[in-house]
Design an enzyme around this catalytic site. Structure first.
Site, PDB file in Angstrom:
ATOM      1  N   HIS A  19       0.814  -1.226   0.000  1.00 56.97           N
ATOM      2  CA  HIS A  19       0.000   0.000   0.000  1.00 56.97           C
ATOM      3  C   HIS A  19       0.851   1.282   0.000  1.00 56.97           C
ATOM      4  O   HIS A  19       0.616   2.204   0.778  1.00 56.97           O
ATOM      5  CB  HIS A  19      -0.940   0.000   1.204  1.00 56.97           C
ATOM      6  CG  HIS A  19      -2.022  -1.043   1.123  1.00 56.97           C
ATOM      7  ND1 HIS A  19      -2.569  -1.460  -0.060  1.00 56.97           N
ATOM      8  CD2 HIS A  19      -2.678  -1.753   2.101  1.00 56.97           C
ATOM      9  CE1 HIS A  19      -3.508  -2.376   0.187  1.00 56.97           C
ATOM     10  NE2 HIS A  19      -3.588  -2.573   1.475  1.00 56.97           N
ATOM     11  N   HIS A  77      -9.715   2.249   0.684  1.00 58.43           N
ATOM     12  CA  HIS A  77      -9.639   1.075   1.551  1.00 58.43           C
ATOM     13  C   HIS A  77     -10.724   1.083   2.632  1.00 58.43           C
ATOM     14  O   HIS A  77     -10.472   0.733   3.783  1.00 58.43           O
ATOM     15  CB  HIS A  77      -8.241   1.014   2.178  1.00 58.43           C
ATOM     16  CG  HIS A  77      -7.774  -0.365   2.527  1.00 58.43           C
ATOM     17  ND1 HIS A  77      -8.329  -1.098   3.546  1.00 58.43           N
ATOM     18  CD2 HIS A  77      -6.811  -1.142   1.992  1.00 58.43           C
ATOM     19  CE1 HIS A  77      -7.704  -2.262   3.628  1.00 58.43           C
ATOM     20  NE2 HIS A  77      -6.783  -2.318   2.689  1.00 58.43           N
ATOM     21  N   GLU A 132     -11.515  -3.253  -2.868  1.00 57.79           N
ATOM     22  CA  GLU A 132     -10.454  -2.334  -3.301  1.00 57.79           C
ATOM     23  C   GLU A 132     -10.264  -2.482  -4.799  1.00 57.79           C
ATOM     24  O   GLU A 132      -9.590  -3.394  -5.267  1.00 57.79           O
ATOM     25  CB  GLU A 132      -9.156  -2.666  -2.559  1.00 57.79           C
ATOM     26  CG  GLU A 132      -9.278  -2.574  -1.060  1.00 57.79           C
ATOM     27  CD  GLU A 132      -8.232  -3.443  -0.372  1.00 57.79           C
ATOM     28  OE1 GLU A 132      -7.031  -3.244  -0.601  1.00 57.79           O
ATOM     29  OE2 GLU A 132      -8.624  -4.340   0.392  1.00 57.79           O
TER      30      GLU A 132
END
Ligand code: BGC
Length: 348
Positions: free
Chosen positions: A110, A184, A313
């Site tokens: 991420h 997210h 996502e």
């Protein structure tokens, strides 16, 4: 649709802001400029009762606490420069090897330890023909976290009168670089302190990318006759005993063409009647059912334990910079990142 700034705090010369988006149906969404993070989405159930449908903290400052950031949870955040994992924090581009900061064992996750989720973004309310939009901007300099190229990022949030939260992503680079921006949010449509194992999910996907050591092995295989087949509604908890202990944490290939805004998923909570539909222009979607939430975070309403929320996502496939056969996530000065994801709320 109306947007107001409902809070502003100054912290170490940075302005932390919280905005409230409302529409005539009574939907209320809060978004902070810390990580361009959705902190709250309140929607009506089948009886018109308004409740929280995402996991989030009470106060924006909590998104900057060291304990939270170390935990890699990303509640509601805009994730970047590259969402999900890049194996061993390494990729090659135009004959050069790039090394990224590793923050998930040996992987880069991420966007790395200083990813976009913890930046304080510039934020403004913009008047458009369709109504007000909340616009957030961020500059990610060349070599940040190891990525090449200066990247200018814009994320626009728009709440329609049809209860759609429309998220438009735009990112422009002065050199080739991988980009994968997602949101997210962990959804729990029950509005209660219960898990999501009873929620019913449909995903418009015929294929997924199997993984090993948390990253795709490179194959794209049919979901048919696997627990990843969501062509019809299935309860989240229904096939967990056929999966590893963490349940769902996989990239599904969304049917149709990248660039076309198409339906990726429908989620129903049979108890409240709430429905969430996810639309996206992106090629894939990480379906993550929140196993790694361990109860150490929460808000005044509940503690967030395993399976207390699930994420949709929308994304390029994890580790795609290392898989030339996957849709390309490389942004160049000529080809900016332009994508849209929509979360639409309803009740029946
Ligand atoms: C990843 C999970 C990870 C979670 C929180 C998801 O996108 O797929 O493996 O645990 O984010 O970091």
């Amino acid at each position: 649709m109306k947007i107001e700034k409902i809070q502003q705090t100054d912290l170490r010369n940075q302005e932390l802001k919280l905005f409230k988006l409302t529409n005539p149906n009574g939907t209320i969404i809060n978004i902070t400029n810390i990580g361009a993070t959705i902190t709250s989405i309140k929607t009506k159930d089948r009886n018109g009762k308004l409740s929280e449908t995402v996991l989030g903290f009470d106060k924006p400052e909590e998104y900057l606490s060291e304990r939270y950031l170390k935990n890699c949870v990303y509640f509601g955040a805009t994730v970047g420069r590259f969402a999900n994992r890049i194996a061993k924090g390494k990729f090659e581009l135009n004959g050069k090897t790039y090394k990224l900061n590793q923050n998930n064992g040996h992987h880069h996750l991420h966007g790395g330890p200083n990813g976009f989720h913890q930046k304080v973004w510039d934020a403004r309310i913009e008047e458009t023909d369709a109504g007000q939009a909340l616009v957030m901007n961020l500059t990610s300099p060349d070599k940040e976290e190891g990525y090449p190229g200066n990247l200018e990022v814009e994320v626009r949030f728009f709440l329609s009168n049809e209860n759609e939260l429309i998220i438009d992503y735009h990112a422009k680079s002065d050199a080739p670089t991988p980009v994968n921006l997602t949101n997210h949010s962990y959804f729990n449509l029950s509005g209660k302190d219960t898990d999501i194992l009873d929620h019913e999910v449909m995903i418009f996907s015929d294929e997924y990318t199997p993984k090993q050591d948390d990253v795709p092995i490179g194959d794209i295989v049919p979901t048919k006759d696997t627990p990843f087949d969501f062509q019809e509604f299935h309860k989240v908890g229904e096939r967990l005993n056929h999966l590893p202990r963490e349940g769902y944490d996989h990239n599904l290939v969304i049917n149709g063409d990248e660039g076309d805004l198409r339906r990726a998923a429908v989620v129903k909570d049979p108890h409240s009647g709430r429905i969430l539909e996810v639309y996206t222009t992106m090629p894939g979607m990480q379906f993550y059912t929140g196993y790694f939430l361990d109860g150490s975070f929460g808000n005044s309403e509940k503690k967030f334990g395993p399976f207390s929320g699930m994420c949709f996502e929308t994304q390029y496939f994890p580790d795609s910079p290392n898989h030339p056969a996957f849709p390309s996530s490389i942004v160049t000065p000529e080809n900016p990142f332009i994508h849209t994801t929509v979360f639409k709320f309803n009740a029946e």
